[in-house]
Design an enzyme around this catalytic site. Structure first.
Site, PDB file in Angstrom:
ATOM      1  N   ALA A 190       0.840  -1.196   0.000  1.00 41.61           N
ATOM      2  CA  ALA A 190       0.000   0.000   0.000  1.00 41.61           C
ATOM      3  C   ALA A 190       0.876   1.248   0.000  1.00 41.61           C
ATOM      4  CB  ALA A 190      -0.895  -0.019   1.233  1.00 41.61           C
ATOM      5  N   GLY A 248       0.804  -5.383   0.587  1.00 48.12           N
ATOM      6  CA  GLY A 248      -0.289  -5.545  -0.376  1.00 48.12           C
ATOM      7  C   GLY A 248       0.197  -6.113  -1.703  1.00 48.12           C
ATOM      8  N   GLU A 264       0.195  -9.698  -1.124  1.00 41.73           N
ATOM      9  CA  GLU A 264      -1.210 -10.120  -1.029  1.00 41.73           C
ATOM     10  C   GLU A 264      -1.862 -10.178  -2.415  1.00 41.73           C
ATOM     11  OE1 GLU A 264      -1.742  -7.052   2.009  1.00 41.73           O
ATOM     12  OE2 GLU A 264      -2.804  -8.544   3.210  1.00 41.73           O
ATOM     13  N   GLU A 272       4.131  -5.263   7.349  1.00 41.54           N
ATOM     14  CA  GLU A 272       3.225  -4.301   7.987  1.00 41.54           C
ATOM     15  C   GLU A 272       3.529  -4.092   9.470  1.00 41.54           C
ATOM     16  OE1 GLU A 272       2.287  -6.679   5.880  1.00 41.54           O
ATOM     17  OE2 GLU A 272       0.804  -5.901   4.473  1.00 41.54           O
TER      18      GLU A 272
HETATM   19  N1  CAA Z   1       4.536   3.275  -0.164  1.00 40.34           N
HETATM   20  C1  CAA Z   1       4.989   4.489  -0.542  1.00 40.34           C
HETATM   21  N2  CAA Z   1       6.244   4.713  -0.988  1.00 40.34           N
HETATM   22  C2  CAA Z   1       7.076   3.647  -1.039  1.00 40.34           C
HETATM   23  C3  CAA Z   1       6.682   2.361  -0.653  1.00 40.34           C
HETATM   24  C4  CAA Z   1       5.317   2.185  -0.208  1.00 40.34           C
HETATM   25  N3  CAA Z   1       4.815   0.987   0.146  1.00 40.34           N
HETATM   26  N4  CAA Z   1       7.710   1.508  -0.804  1.00 40.34           N
HETATM   27  C5  CAA Z   1       8.730   2.231  -1.283  1.00 40.34           C
HETATM   28  N5  CAA Z   1       8.366   3.528  -1.411  1.00 40.34           N
HETATM   29  C6  CAA Z   1       9.162   4.650  -1.873  1.00 40.34           C
HETATM   30  C7  CAA Z   1      10.128   5.106  -0.777  1.00 40.34           C
HETATM   31  O1  CAA Z   1       9.481   5.991   0.136  1.00 40.34           O
HETATM   32  C8  CAA Z   1      11.184   5.808  -1.597  1.00 40.34           C
HETATM   33  O2  CAA Z   1      10.693   7.080  -1.992  1.00 40.34           O
HETATM   34  P1  CAA Z   1      11.702   8.339  -2.117  1.00 40.34           P
HETATM   35  O3  CAA Z   1      12.645   7.949  -3.229  1.00 40.34           O
HETATM   36  O4  CAA Z   1      10.783   9.457  -2.464  1.00 40.34           O
HETATM   37  O5  CAA Z   1      12.384   8.452  -0.793  1.00 40.34           O
HETATM   38  C9  CAA Z   1      11.267   4.941  -2.842  1.00 40.34           C
HETATM   39  O6  CAA Z   1      10.031   4.223  -2.931  1.00 40.34           O
HETATM   40  C10 CAA Z   1      12.404   3.936  -2.769  1.00 40.34           C
HETATM   41  O7  CAA Z   1      12.369   3.282  -1.500  1.00 40.34           O
HETATM   42  P2  CAA Z   1      13.683   2.961  -0.639  1.00 40.34           P
HETATM   43  O8  CAA Z   1      14.593   4.142  -0.640  1.00 40.34           O
HETATM   44  O9  CAA Z   1      13.222   2.434   0.675  1.00 40.34           O
HETATM   45  O10 CAA Z   1      14.345   1.830  -1.531  1.00 40.34           O
HETATM   46  P3  CAA Z   1      15.123   0.497  -1.072  1.00 40.34           P
HETATM   47  O11 CAA Z   1      15.600  -0.124  -2.349  1.00 40.34           O
HETATM   48  O12 CAA Z   1      16.086   0.773   0.005  1.00 40.34           O
HETATM   49  O13 CAA Z   1      13.975  -0.461  -0.438  1.00 40.34           O
HETATM   50  C11 CAA Z   1      11.831  -1.496  -0.311  1.00 40.34           C
HETATM   51  C12 CAA Z   1      12.891  -0.913  -1.228  1.00 40.34           C
HETATM   52  C13 CAA Z   1      12.354  -2.790   0.336  1.00 40.34           C
HETATM   53  C14 CAA Z   1      10.620  -1.830  -1.210  1.00 40.34           C
HETATM   54  C15 CAA Z   1      11.453  -0.496   0.804  1.00 40.34           C
HETATM   55  O14 CAA Z   1      11.126   0.739   0.198  1.00 40.34           O
HETATM   56  C16 CAA Z   1      10.293  -0.907   1.669  1.00 40.34           C
HETATM   57  O15 CAA Z   1      10.468  -1.682   2.598  1.00 40.34           O
HETATM   58  N6  CAA Z   1       9.063  -0.378   1.380  1.00 40.34           N
HETATM   59  C17 CAA Z   1       7.929  -0.503   2.243  1.00 40.34           C
HETATM   60  C18 CAA Z   1       7.278  -1.855   2.147  1.00 40.34           C
HETATM   61  C19 CAA Z   1       6.101  -1.968   3.070  1.00 40.34           C
HETATM   62  O16 CAA Z   1       6.156  -1.703   4.257  1.00 40.34           O
HETATM   63  N7  CAA Z   1       4.942  -2.425   2.510  1.00 40.34           N
HETATM   64  C20 CAA Z   1       3.752  -2.628   3.267  1.00 40.34           C
HETATM   65  C21 CAA Z   1       2.850  -1.454   3.144  1.00 40.34           C
HETATM   66  S1  CAA Z   1       1.325  -1.635   4.057  1.00 40.34           S
HETATM   67  C22 CAA Z   1       0.345  -2.637   3.125  1.00 40.34           C
HETATM   68  O17 CAA Z   1       0.725  -3.038   2.051  1.00 40.34           O
HETATM   69  C23 CAA Z   1      -1.013  -3.019   3.689  1.00 40.34           C
HETATM   70  C24 CAA Z   1      -2.064  -3.349   2.655  1.00 40.34           C
HETATM   71  O18 CAA Z   1      -1.934  -3.290   1.451  1.00 40.34           O
HETATM   72  C25 CAA Z   1      -3.380  -3.756   3.105  1.00 40.34           C
END
Ligand code: CAA
Length: 259
Positions: free
Chosen positions: A67, A110, A113, A133
């Site tokens: 998400a 997500g 998922e 999450e």
């Molecule tokens: N939402 C919004 N922005 C995101 C994102 C997300 N889920 N995942 C990555 N981004 C953005 C980062 O904020 C970053 O933006 P900026 O360049 O503007 O700073 C960009 O993408 C690159 O991210 P990283 O610098 O973190 O890149 P990385 O290569 O070091 O790591 C990653 C990549 C492992 C995907 C890491 O970004 C990460 O862990 N992301 C979050 C994953 C997460 O927590 N997902 C669960 C979300 S909740 C959910 O999904 C619930 C649901 O649907 C019901």
């Protein structure tokens, strides 16, 4: 990216409808707008008689990182409820044609998922799966705790949901979470090839086969067996049953009508 750039690209490859998540700068974060385009794309391919199977993919670096955390960060419970965000995932369950997730890179939250809601998963060697999450102070909300547990069992699901254990593609294959692991540069071709092979089969039988397998996850064995039997009998009302059996007996290839 301009405001008019589609968040999901649609391409047809033979009898396969391909949907590419197209917000790579945000790691294909699943905003409501992107999910809506994805579900509209699925419904469109599902209604298209020229298409027999559907593939969802991202890029070679990321399938989807879950998400959109920025968009969700200040939301209230009522905002989340009214946004219908999680409900959008349910539209995937209404798709009759087989849906294959072709996953390379990250499939998180997500994104994972979404892959698990598909019927088949082809993973690139570089694919990584997880439910992170818990790091955000929440839990999966789009089926993660349910589909993951049904697939890998309670203990691994607990570790993934409670402590952000992530799986490599090889581990995912070992735990029965993906159908196959292929070299990263071939993952999409392999998924398209598999989708094309299924798309060339008898369409009504494919549809009912998908329905029957999915029913196994919802029912007792007795109810599932009874349901399967009804669908099996129903297929004897199709022209394709006559065609398939006649083709076998006469040692020729069947010509399916989807009727
Ligand atoms: N939402 C919004 N922005 C995101 C994102 C997300 N889920 N995942 C990555 N981004 C953005 C980062 O904020 C970053 O933006 P900026 O360049 O503007 O700073 C960009 O993408 C690159 O991210 P990283 O610098 O973190 O890149 P990385 O290569 O070091 O790591 C990653 C990549 C492992 C995907 C890491 O970004 C990460 O862990 N992301 C979050 C994953 C997460 O927590 N997902 C669960 C979300 S909740 C959910 O999904 C619930 C649901 O649907 C019901």
């Amino acid at each position: 990216m301009s405001e008019n750039t589609p968040l999901v690209l649609r391409e047809r490859h033979g009898r396969v409808g391909l949907l590419r998540l197209n917000n790579p700068k945000a790691y294909n974060a699943l905003s409501p707008a992107l999910l809506r385009e994805l579900m509209d794309g699925l419904a469109a391919w599902d209604a298209d008689e020229a298409v027999g199977a559907i593939v969802i993919t991202g890029t070679e670096r990321v399938f989807a990182a879950g998400a959109d955390i920025k968009a969700m960060s200040q939301a209230s419970a009522v905002d989340m409820l009214l946004s219908g965000y999680v409900d959008l995932f349910d539209r995937l369950r209404q798709v009759h044609k087989p849906v294959i997730a072709a996953v390379a890179g990250w499939a998180l939250g997500g994104g994972f998922e979404l892959a698990m809601a598909c019927d088949i998963i082809v993973a690139a060697e570089n694919a990584r799966f997880g439910q992170p999450e818990i790091n955000l102070g929440v839990i999966p909300g789009a089926g993660g705790t349910q589909r993951l547990t049904r697939t890998v069992g309670k203990y691994l699901a607990m570790e993934m949901v409670l402590n952000d254990r992530r799986l490599t593609a090889e581990e995912a294959a070992r735990f029965g979470l993906v159908n196959r692991v292929v070299p990263t540069e071939q993952y999409l071709d392999e998924a398209l090839k598999l989708a094309q092979a299924i798309a060339e089969r008898a369409p009504v039988a494919v549809r009912l086969g998908k329905e029957a397998v999915n029913y196994a996850l919802e029912s007792t064995l007795s109810a599932g067996l009874a349901y399967e039997r009804r669908l099996f009998y129903l297929l004897f009302a199709t022209e394709d049953q006559r065609e398939g059996m006649d083709a076998f007996l006469n040692k020729r290839s069947p010509a399916w009508k989807g009727r």
